[in-house]
Scaffold this motif. Structure first.
Motif, PDB file in Angstrom:
ATOM      1  N   ALA B 189      46.982  35.572  46.605  1.00 54.76           N
ATOM      2  CA  ALA B 189      45.788  36.387  46.398  1.00 54.76           C
ATOM      3  C   ALA B 189      46.091  37.860  46.660  1.00 54.76           C
ATOM      4  O   ALA B 189      46.807  38.212  47.607  1.00 54.76           O
ATOM      5  N   SER B 191      44.041  42.000  45.955  1.00 58.84           N
ATOM      6  CA  SER B 191      42.725  42.552  45.697  1.00 58.84           C
ATOM      7  C   SER B 191      42.847  43.961  45.130  1.00 58.84           C
ATOM      8  O   SER B 191      43.608  44.778  45.633  1.00 58.84           O
ATOM      9  N   LYS B 200      36.092  46.438  45.727  1.00 60.20           N
ATOM     10  CA  LYS B 200      37.254  45.603  45.401  1.00 60.20           C
ATOM     11  C   LYS B 200      36.852  44.256  44.815  1.00 60.20           C
ATOM     12  O   LYS B 200      35.765  43.737  45.064  1.00 60.20           O
ATOM     13  N   THR B 201      37.743  43.738  44.001  1.00 62.65           N
ATOM     14  CA  THR B 201      37.623  42.379  43.497  1.00 62.65           C
ATOM     15  C   THR B 201      38.989  41.734  43.629  1.00 62.65           C
ATOM     16  O   THR B 201      40.003  42.368  43.356  1.00 62.65           O
ATOM     17  N   ASP B 202      38.989  40.468  44.079  1.00 60.12           N
ATOM     18  CA  ASP B 202      40.266  39.812  44.355  1.00 60.12           C
ATOM     19  C   ASP B 202      40.932  39.311  43.084  1.00 60.12           C
ATOM     20  O   ASP B 202      40.270  38.974  42.107  1.00 60.12           O
ATOM     21  N   ILE B 204      43.057  36.217  42.152  1.00 59.71           N
ATOM     22  CA  ILE B 204      43.332  34.927  42.773  1.00 59.71           C
ATOM     23  C   ILE B 204      44.003  34.022  41.758  1.00 59.71           C
ATOM     24  O   ILE B 204      43.535  33.914  40.622  1.00 59.71           O
ATOM     25  N   ASN B 209      38.882  36.619  37.469  1.00 60.56           N
ATOM     26  CA  ASN B 209      37.778  37.444  37.938  1.00 60.56           C
ATOM     27  C   ASN B 209      37.577  38.611  36.990  1.00 60.56           C
ATOM     28  O   ASN B 209      38.496  39.015  36.295  1.00 60.56           O
ATOM     29  N   GLU B 227      44.127  42.707  49.750  1.00 61.49           N
ATOM     30  CA  GLU B 227      44.146  41.371  50.351  1.00 61.49           C
ATOM     31  C   GLU B 227      45.572  41.103  50.794  1.00 61.49           C
ATOM     32  O   GLU B 227      46.504  41.255  50.002  1.00 61.49           O
TER      33      GLU B 227
END
Ligand SMILES: [Cu+2]
Ligand SMILES: [Cu+2]
Lengths: 557, 354
Positions: B189, B191, B200-202, B204, B209, B227
């Motif tokens: 993961a 970010s 922020k958006t991870d 993954i 996403n 992350e």
């Protein structure tokens, strides 16, 4: 059998050799000895994990520092976090509960004394196993050593592909052990409270401390299995070819986060509620008034416990949940603010109109109140999902949870130490050294953790082993590190004080604070059997009734 | 007893206050300094794009609410402590014993509920605004793929693959030009966080996403992987280059070309292709088709090397090729153990990859 052993130790106590005393500790099933052993061991781990924090801060004091290698740094923050939560926080709670609950409810020991000893040894060996990883986990071609996956160990970084060696295995196994310890200790406290209260002590006459311990231990039983289960799943992934979290084979990384925080969020409350518990005992005694709104305090705590099991995903606002999911967890998180607010106001209400004695326990409680207030408000900010997208995983979050855990939990525990130390040793902690502790710690704390919010707002992510100059972070980080040193000096005062006062402190007497709960009705330190005759109570403040026959509490009960 | 001792805490208290004030002055001075920069800072209160601007407005509102609550409660607390502290000679009697009051209890239950209600409303509206934005069919789309410890950036419709620097057009009066990002990960993961543009958006693995940005000022925006993703999490910087639409078009045109093949660098080319560089790196239009490391087709168009670990200068490039482990300890490009001569040749070749 158990009572025989107690009697045996009792006879031998005066003038025994070190080895015999040690033997006494190893075989003891006495709740008071175990309680002190818990707290003492936890303080030992606090020093080790605190030194790790110091090293972390030294590395971050200046940009592009090379004091710690990246991997060494990553292991340090992992071990620091893991140790502080599982080897310091949890055992201090267990220790306080062990020592105080039986005394406060007027009984002679915990419900299951042997289980109690078992719990302690599980915790101790679990803790030692975690640190043993430094020696025992060299793993594949030198990769490994201590775990370096962070205390919440997000998948798939913990998978075999990314975490070679045995660091992660040590992390899993040692925490499984300490979790067993915490679980049996929680069962024990609950059984004790529900089965062994002295005559007259109805549930609504228990000291608030006991109530809050009940809630915390219920939450332990509720939350820990989620962690243990996911750790076992991770072990299966690592060694038996499972794919729960193995994203390369269709597993889910997000499900680990859900599992972890289903444990992890209640865990925060498991830690903070015992601090509430200490404050709820100390504030009334030092304001010379009963706790304001006792039933509401009980209700608010139970509410906090209930709501806090439905907020876990507020740690995951950036994993890409739907807008509905995000909104749900924002709402549930905001709701926690209501009972928490009620508690703060009730402590205020207790102090209002009282005669506040600014002794050490109380001063730490006041520190707690201010700091917890701020921590709560930054918590509200973090619950505002869009704001959270900026703040999460930045130094702002690090500052926020250290505010709750150091400014809140630890301050509450310090207050408790100063308050109950005379009961455990028969001697007061030194007042001057205590004030040095308070002020050094207070100043250091605020230098470090007030300042730490700002690099977060300026874009500094957490868990970076270094950073470049020129982003506005240098001065702030330097101040943060400076504060850490001052805090360390404060803790040193406490340690010296605890050791020195044990034999040399001022003799305290049975009831040095003129308090009202049952633990002050027996000698300091209490005899092995706690009370010669088991007490009978008629109100929430049995010692008040005793001291004020003209205006006893039971009249209003 | 107390009087002689109470002096000491008094002095200490004054000292503490002084220290606190001094610290706050330093901090405050420092923070306002950082407020000055236009682009290139990572201050979340200097947004130059949606949705960061909306987030900032909401944040300021929430901070204001929290500040008011803090002042009220802390004020009450301070007042209570000062007003009701025990004075010397007043130890004998106990104060009136008050057990509680249902009315007061009600008041301080309802008040927080009202505040919480307001917070819920503004929060859910803002979540919906930001998360539920639909992409128009002609919007620019890019895919960002996190790797330990660099960013792969793809523009599927434009046929471009690059790394560590995301180029997007600016919005202006002539039109809104949002960019929609699909976020994925190749390993663990990560970010995506560029504070001036968005929260922020991870990224993954085994999951997609989405996020979007709509910057209005040209410039280079800086961000970090947010992350924890292993050893070099700290050196995983992302840059977003916001350009005028014309410049962006030109950049796209350049990136779409095949790799340069200058005769002057022929020797270095031979060394490059004789080494295992080709197993990890792609140079479009050649036999180098590795996918493990960043695409090098137009690597000289980037400002930094290895996600901001070194500047993309001849010296920086040389140091990198010589021994990446010395530049970014633990990174996943091994030291290739080449002689100085070979390094020089390869660097000369890489420098033609404009
Ligand atoms: Cu939480
Ligand atoms: Cu990363």
């Amino acid at each position: 059998m158990a009572s025989q052993e107690i009697a045996l130790i009792d006879e031998r106590q005066p003038g025994t050799s070190f080895v015999e005393r040690l033997h006494g500790l190893v075989i003891t099933v006495d709740h008071k000895k175990l309680g002190l052993m818990y707290v003492g061991t936890a303080l030992g781990f606090l020093l080790v994990a605190g030194l790790m924090a110091l090293a972390i801060r030294m590395q971050l004091a200046v940009p592009n520092n090379t004091l710690l290698e990246p991997d060494v740094f990553n292991r340090f923050f992992t071990m620091h976090g893991t140790a502080m939560v599982f080897l310091v926080g949890m055992p201090i709670i267990a220790g306080l509960g062990n020592y105080l609950v039986p005394l406060m409810i007027g009984t002679r020991d915990m419900a299951f004394p042997r289980l109690n000893a078992f719990g302690y040894w599980m915790f101790l060996f679990g803790g030692l196993l975690l640190y043993f990883s430094y020696l025992g986990a060299p793993g594949l071609a030198g990769h490994g050593s201590a775990p370096d996956v962070g205390w919440f160990a997000y998948a798939p970084l913990t998978g075999r592909a990314f975490s070679r060696g045995h660091g992660t295995d040590y992390w899993i196994l040692s925490l499984l052990l300490t979790s067993v310890g915490s679980t049996v200790s929680a069962i024990n406290v609950l059984a004790t409270v529900f089965a062994l209260r002295c005559r007259g002590m109805t549930l609504m006459r228990m000291p608030l401390f006991v109530w809050l311990m009940v809630v915390t231990n219920f939450m332990i039983l509720l939350a820990l299995p989620a962690l243990s289960a996911s750790q076992v799943m991770l072990l299966i992934d690592r060694y038996l070819g499972g794919h729960f979290f193995d994203t390369q084979a269709g597993g889910s990384a997000v499900i680990w986060q859900h599992f972890f925080w289903i444990f992890g969020h209640p865990e925060v409350y498991i830690l903070i509620i015992p601090a509430f518990a200490c404050v709820s005992e100390i504030v009334p005694v030092f304001s010379r008034k009963p706790i304001f709104g006792y039933p509401v305090m009980v209700g608010a705590t139970v509410m906090i416990g209930l709501i806090s099991v439905s907020v876990w995903a507020h740690h995951m606002f950036s994993v890409g949940m739907t807008s509905v999911g995000n909104t749900f967890f924002a709402i549930s998180t905001f709701l926690v603010a209501v009972p928490t607010g009620i508690k703060i106001f009730n402590w205020l209400g207790t102090m209002y109109g009282g005669k506040i004695r600014l002794e050490l326990p109380m001063i730490f409680c006041l520190g707690f109140l201010f700091q917890f207030l701020i921590a709560g408000l930054t918590g509200v900010m973090l619950a505002v999902v869009p704001f959270n997208w900026q703040l999460t995983d930045s130094y702002f979050v690090v500052a926020h949870f250290h505010y709750t855990l150091v400014g809140g939990f630890l301050s509450g525990m310090f207050a408790g130490f100063y308050y109950w130390y005379p009961k455990t040793s028969g001697r007061l902690l030194d007042r001057r050294l205590g004030f040095w502790h308070f002020w050094l710690f207070f100043i250091g704390f605020h230098l470090t953790f007030d300042t730490m919010h700002f690099p977060g707002l300026l874009g500094m992510p957490r868990r970076v082993y270094t950073y470049d100059a020129g982003r506005g972070w240098e001065t702030l980080n330097f101040i943060t590190s400076l504060g850490a040193l001052i805090q360390a000096a404060g803790v040193l005062c406490l340690v010296v004080n605890i050791l020195r006062s044990w034999k040399k402190g001022k003799v305290a007497g049975n009831d040095p604070w003129d308090a009202w709960t049952l633990e002050w009705a027996t000698t300091s330190p209490p005899p092995d059997y706690n009370f010669e005759t088991l007490p009978v109570v008629r109100s929430r403040r049995p010692l008040w009734d005793l001291k004020h026959p003209e205006d006893p509490d039971w009249k209003y009960d | 007893m107390r009087p002689s001792l109470s002096l000491r805490p008094g002095i200490l208290r004054a000292l503490a206050l002084l220290c606190a004030c001094a610290a706050w002055l330093i901090i405050a001075g420092h923070v306002t300094q950082a407020f000055g920069n236009p682009s290139g800072t990572t201050n979340i209160f200097r947004p130059l794009s949606q949705p960061a601007q909306e987030v900032q407005e909401l944040s300021l509102l929430v901070i204001a609410i929290c500040t008011v609550i803090f002042l009220v409660v802390a004020g009450l607390l301070a007042y209570t402590i000062i007003r009701f502290r025990q004075r010397a000679g007043d130890e004998a009697s106990e104060p009136p014993q008050i057990y509680g009051s249902n009315q007061i209890e009600m008041a301080w239950t309802v008040l927080p509920i009202l505040i919480v209600f307001v917070l819920i409303l503004v929060t859910s509206r803002s979540i919906a605004n930001i998360q539920n934005r639909e992409a128009s069919p002609d919007a620019l789309r890019a895919t960002v793929i996190g790797h330990q410890w660099w960013w792969e950036i793809r523009y599927p419709k434009l046929g471009i693959v690059t790394a560590n620097e995301l180029h997007v057009p600016a919005s202006d009066a002539s039109g809104r030009r949002p960019t929609f990002l699909k976020l994925e990960s190749a390993d663990v993961a990560h970010s995506f966080w560029v504070p001036q543009l968005a929260g922020k958006t991870d990224l993954i693995p085994n999951r997609e996403n989405l996020m979007w940005i709509e910057p209005t000022e040209i410039g280079t925006y800086l961000g970090n992987c947010a992350e924890y993703c292993g050893t070099q999490h700290a050196r995983m910087l992302i840059r977003v280059v916001v350009q005028t639409p014309e410049e962006f078009e030109r950049w796209v045109g350049e990136q779409q070309q095949a790799a340069a093949e200058e005769a002057s660098a022929a020797e270095g080319r031979v060394v490059f292709f004789a080494n295992s560089c080709v197993n990890c790196h792609t140079i479009r239009g050649t036999t180098a088709q590795g996918m493990f490391g960043p695409d090098l087709t137009h690597m000289m168009s980037r400002q930094t090397l290895a996600s901001g670990a070194a500047p993309n200068t001849p010296a920086g490039l040389r140091a990198w090729v010589r021994d990446p482990q010395a530049v970014k300890v633990g990174c996943l490009m091994p030291n290739m153990q080449m002689t100085d001569e070979e390094v020089d040749k390869i660097v000369a070749y890489l420098q033609t990859l404009k």
